[in-house]
Structure formats: C-alpha cells, structure tokens
Design an enzyme around this catalytic site. Structure first.
Site, PDB file in Angstrom:
ATOM      1  N   THR A   8       1.294  14.821  -0.818  1.00  0.00           N
ATOM      2  CA  THR A   8       2.611  15.046  -0.219  1.00  0.00           C
ATOM      3  C   THR A   8       2.981  16.520  -0.303  1.00  0.00           C
ATOM      4  OG1 THR A   8       3.305  12.812  -0.791  1.00  0.00           O
ATOM      5  CG2 THR A   8       5.057  14.415  -0.344  1.00  0.00           C
ATOM      6  N   ASP A  26     -10.124  13.633  -1.768  1.00  0.00           N
ATOM      7  CA  ASP A  26     -10.256  12.218  -1.427  1.00  0.00           C
ATOM      8  C   ASP A  26     -11.207  11.981  -0.252  1.00  0.00           C
ATOM      9  OD1 ASP A  26      -8.556  11.499  -3.461  1.00  0.00           O
ATOM     10  OD2 ASP A  26      -6.870  10.984  -2.146  1.00  0.00           O
TER      11      ASP A  26
END
Length: 192
Positions: A8, A26
């Site tokens: 975020t 990721d």
C-alpha cells in the site's frame, strides 16, 4: 512484517513521486510445488529459498541499467509541488518485500531502507483477514510466519545499518508523509 502495509505504501509513493516504478518481491515466489514443507506440514514461504531471488536481482539490475525502458510512465506525479520541479531526470525504484535486507546481493543497491513493524497481536489480526493462495493452515502464523519475521528482524538489526524503522500501526497517511518527506530530502541532496 507481513501485512504491515508495504505494498500500500509503495503504491501511494509511486503516485506521488516522479519517474517511479515498483518491483515487488511477491512477484518472485516459486510455485507451491517448489516450496519446501517442514516436519509439521507448513509450507516454508517466509524464507529466501521460497523465492527466485536471482531473478529479482536481475530485474533490479535491468531497471538500473535502463529505467526509461522499464515501463516507467512519463505521467506527472499527482503531487506537483515545487519540491519536484527539478526531478525530471531522476528515476526512482521502490523495491518492496519482506526479506530484502537479508539477501546480501541486494544490500549494495539501497539508497534508503525502510522497515515496517507491527506488534504480534495486530500482525496476527491483519493476517487473519487476508486470503492467501495456498491458504494459511491452522497454526501457520504462530508456527512459521511470526518466528521467521522475528528471526529475520533480529538478523537485520545485527547486520544492517541505516534502516528507518516505521510503526505499521500508524495511519497510512502518517507513514506516507514520513517516507515521502525522507525521499524528498534524498532528492534534494542529489540536486545539490
């Protein structure tokens, strides 16, 4: 820390900074079939061996060699304050992930290091609200995720300097303001 707000924060910074791109750790996870399982049946995702780290390093080096051909947009950042008027020729790469500073080949590359922390209860609460593929098995957080976080955080504290620790319980706006201000100071140093 897992669920600390890394992705975020990186996304919000990208919208505010000039010529900014993100590489996310990721994106380099190995498929489930290649991730080791421990004696308790836990898939060991919170270790470096669960990731294609060589590919990640190569992606970062490719970006460094040619940031303009790496997909960085030329759109103006949303924040058009005077602080940014001399940064047209500056390119910023945000690398976000959970095991970045424990991987030696990356340690020579960082201009700034930020590390989000969370207390155990808040981290566990946030983790329980997320859906993972594959799903967390019962006991996975306490049996693998949290112990690995503590292990790598301790290694970081022992072996790495110049890390800015951020309290992940603070509001997204506070975290964004803190990191944005710090990056603006770095850009100012580059201009001088």
């Amino acid at each position: 820390v897992t669920n600390g707000g890394k992705t975020t924060l990186a996304g919000k910074l990208k919208k505010m900074l000039p010529n900014c791109d993100i590489i996310s750790q990721d994106d380099f996870f190995k498929p489930e079939s290649e991730v080791e399982t421990d004696e308790r049946g836990f898939k060991l995702y919170d270790v470096l061996d669960a990731l294609y780290m060589d590919e990640m390093v190569e992606s970062i080096h490719n970006w460094i060699k040619s940031p303009t051909s790496s997909g960085v947009g030329t759109e103006k950042p949303q924040n058009t304050c005077d602080n940014l008027k001399y940064t047209e020729d500056v390119y910023i790469l945000i690398v976000e992930g959970f095991l970045l500073y424990n991987y030696e080949p990356l340690n020579e590359l960082w201009n700034r290091r930020y590390f989000l922390t969370l207390p155990y209860e808040e981290c566990k609460r946030r983790r329980s609200t997320r859906v993972y593929q594959p799903a967390d098995t019962p006991g996975y957080f306490d049996g693998h995720v949290w112990p690995m976080y503590l292990k790598y955080k301790n290694e970081l504290e022992e072996n790495t300097s110049n890390v800015v620790y951020l309290d992940g319980t603070k509001s997204q706006e506070d975290l964004l303001s803190c990191v944005y201000s710090d990056i603006m100071q770095e850009l100012k140093k580059l201009r001088e």
